[in-house]
Design an enzyme around this catalytic site. Structure first.
Site, short mmCIF file in Angstrom:
data_model
loop_
_atom_site.label_atom_id
_atom_site.label_comp_id
_atom_site.label_asym_id
_atom_site.label_seq_id
_atom_site.Cartn_x
_atom_site.Cartn_y
_atom_site.Cartn_z
N ASP A 32 0.70 -1.21 -0.03
CA ASP A 32 -0.05 0.16 0.05
C ASP A 32 0.89 1.43 -0.13
O ASP A 32 0.34 2.43 -0.39
CB ASP A 32 -0.95 0.03 1.23
CG ASP A 32 -2.54 -0.49 0.78
OD1 ASP A 32 -2.70 0.10 -0.58
OD2 ASP A 32 -3.13 -0.99 1.33
N GLU B 117 -4.16 -5.33 -6.22
CA GLU B 117 -4.98 -5.21 -5.11
C GLU B 117 -5.97 -6.20 -5.01
O GLU B 117 -6.70 -6.47 -3.98
CB GLU B 117 -5.76 -3.60 -5.42
CG GLU B 117 -4.73 -2.40 -5.30
CD GLU B 117 -5.59 -1.31 -5.13
OE1 GLU B 117 -6.58 -1.25 -5.91
OE2 GLU B 117 -4.98 -0.28 -4.55
N GLU C 152 -5.11 5.37 -0.22
CA GLU C 152 -4.11 4.60 -0.03
C GLU C 152 -3.04 4.82 0.95
O GLU C 152 -2.52 4.11 1.78
CB GLU C 152 -3.36 4.54 -1.36
CG GLU C 152 -4.30 4.00 -2.46
CD GLU C 152 -4.78 2.61 -2.34
OE1 GLU C 152 -4.49 1.94 -1.26
OE2 GLU C 152 -5.36 2.06 -3.38
N TYR D 140 -1.55 -0.17 8.77
CA TYR D 140 -0.63 -1.33 8.82
C TYR D 140 0.45 -0.96 10.01
O TYR D 140 0.66 -1.72 10.81
CB TYR D 140 -0.14 -1.78 7.58
CG TYR D 140 -1.07 -2.24 6.64
CD1 TYR D 140 -2.28 -3.16 7.08
CD2 TYR D 140 -1.01 -1.69 5.38
CE1 TYR D 140 -3.15 -3.42 6.09
CE2 TYR D 140 -2.12 -1.81 4.29
CZ TYR D 140 -2.96 -2.76 4.75
OH TYR D 140 -4.04 -3.05 3.69
N HIS E 284 -4.55 3.56 4.35
CA HIS E 284 -4.19 2.04 4.26
C HIS E 284 -2.67 1.95 4.60
O HIS E 284 -2.42 1.06 5.92
CB HIS E 284 -4.36 1.45 3.07
CG HIS E 284 -5.79 1.36 2.48
ND1 HIS E 284 -5.96 1.07 1.14
CD2 HIS E 284 -6.78 2.00 3.00
CE1 HIS E 284 -7.46 1.42 0.97
NE2 HIS E 284 -7.85 1.86 2.11
N HIS F 82 -11.93 0.20 -5.65
CA HIS F 82 -10.90 0.58 -6.49
C HIS F 82 -10.71 -0.53 -7.64
O HIS F 82 -10.67 -0.05 -8.96
CB HIS F 82 -9.44 0.49 -5.71
CG HIS F 82 -9.43 1.63 -4.65
ND1 HIS F 82 -8.47 1.78 -3.79
CD2 HIS F 82 -10.40 2.51 -4.09
CE1 HIS F 82 -8.58 2.56 -3.02
NE2 HIS F 82 -9.82 3.00 -3.27
N GLU G 189 -10.61 -1.53 -1.44
CA GLU G 189 -10.05 -1.94 -2.53
C GLU G 189 -10.98 -2.38 -3.61
O GLU G 189 -10.87 -2.88 -4.94
CB GLU G 189 -8.95 -3.05 -2.27
CG GLU G 189 -8.12 -2.71 -1.39
CD GLU G 189 -7.01 -1.54 -1.75
OE1 GLU G 189 -7.36 -0.96 -2.86
OE2 GLU G 189 -6.18 -1.03 -1.15
FE LIG Z 1 -4.91 0.20 -0.41
FE LIG Z 2 -6.43 0.66 -3.71
#
Ligand SMILES: [Fe+2]
Ligand SMILES: [Fe+2]
Length: 318
Positions: free
Chosen positions: A64, A155, A95, A102, A98, A192, A189
């Site tokens: 990501d 993705e 993004e 993590y 994301h 996306h 995702e």
């Molecule tokens: Fe992502």
């Molecule tokens: Fe994405």
């Protein structure tokens, strides 16, 4: 030259506005998910399990990062409509969220040494690095269609070897908050991939059929190459959890490869990789609802958005 103002009253493609509404409505932040509440579950896990989960989360952080720094931006020059730029801007922000999330997971559950080791691993593991380099090479040098395929494969397929594990724990009522972040990412995702797949189809249909065939060959080669790396990666990372687990991860990847192909208007490529072939614990993890529905109070264990924001099968299959 006159610079023209974007006019949202002009409809170039209805799907742009539909996706804008969906994507912006599902905005979220990692800071709203109390991952440290998973520490009780986390301490019950074996060292082996913790090590696998850290790699799963760390791997996603790397991928990501690529999406937030390159993968979305490179789509800008190929936008077919003005509103598509708006949608891309939303995707780009998500993004970054994301990639940050993590890190939030790793920090919430581990000591500093383990966190450092995890970053060390993802920045150096040959199979992780292979994925990033292979995809980024296409982002930097590919054409419109190639870039979209690379993004959908990343993705829509490669992420899923990582998504499997948190969903598996969630399906057994463990690591609810960590999994909630993963599910929020999956929900994004899914949008996306659908949007890019749609834009891909629009451009692909404009190609003469001879060029379509050449492109399909390129695409099939890329997929075979990525999957070869992915299945070896799966063997390597998930081996500590046993052969059945490894086989189930691969099955999940194949199912999602079929979905990714469908998103781009192609037939499924794997037999015996339909939804009923997925480990039911993982499907249970996908459809488990969160305990919290209040965006403003930050109370409870789940993600704190409006009532309609709980992950459902429909979100996963957007
Ligand atoms: Fe992502
Ligand atoms: Fe994405």
């Amino acid at each position: 030259m006159t610079y023209h103002t974007i006019n949202w009253n002009i409809i170039e493609d209805e799907f742009d506005e539909y996706v804008w509404d969906k994507a912006t409505a599902q905005f979220w932040l990692d800071t709203r998910v109390p991952v440290s509440h998973d520490l009780g579950d986390w301490r019950q896990l074996s060292e082996k399990e913790k090590a696998v989960i850290n790699k799963v989360v760390g791997g996603l952080a790397l991928l990501d990062t690529l999406q937030s720094e390159e993968g979305v931006n490179v789509m800008r020059v190929d936008a077919r409509t003005r509103k598509e730029i708006g949608v891309i801007n939303d995707f780009l922000m998500m993004e970054s969220i994301h990639a940050k999330s993590y890190g939030t997971i790793l920090i919430s559950l581990n000591d500093q040494q383990t966190i450092d080791d995890t970053y060390q691993w993802m920045n150096n593991d040959p199979r992780m690095q292979y994925k990033v380099k292979r995809i980024n090479e296409i982002y930097q040098n590919g054409n419109n269609l190639q870039k979209k395929v690379a993004s959908v494969f990343l993705e829509g397929i490669l992420y899923y070897s990582n998504f499997f594990t948190p969903l598996w724990y969630r399906g057994q009522n463990q690591l609810a908050n960590l999994s909630e972040i993963i599910k929020l990412v999956i929900r994004d995702e899914s949008v996306h991939g659908t949007y890019l797949g749609y834009k891909f189809q629009k451009a692909f249909q404009e190609l003469p059929s001879a060029q379509q065939q050449t492109f399909r060959k390129w695409m099939d080669n890329l997929l075979a190459d990525l999957l070869d790396n992915e299945f070896k990666f799966t063997d390597q990372v998930y081996a500590p959890l046993g052969e059945t687990f490894v086989a189930d991860v691969k099955q999940f990847v194949k199912y999602n490869a079929n979905k990714a192909m469908n998103n781009m208007g192609f037939d499924a490529i794997f037999d015996h990789a339909a939804i009923e072939d997925i480990n039911p614990i993982v499907m249970n993890g996908i459809s488990t609802e969160t305990a919290n529905h209040d965006f403003f109070s930050q109370v409870g264990a789940g993600y704190l958005m409006g009532e309609a924001e709980t992950m459902t099968d429909q979100d996963y299959n957007f």
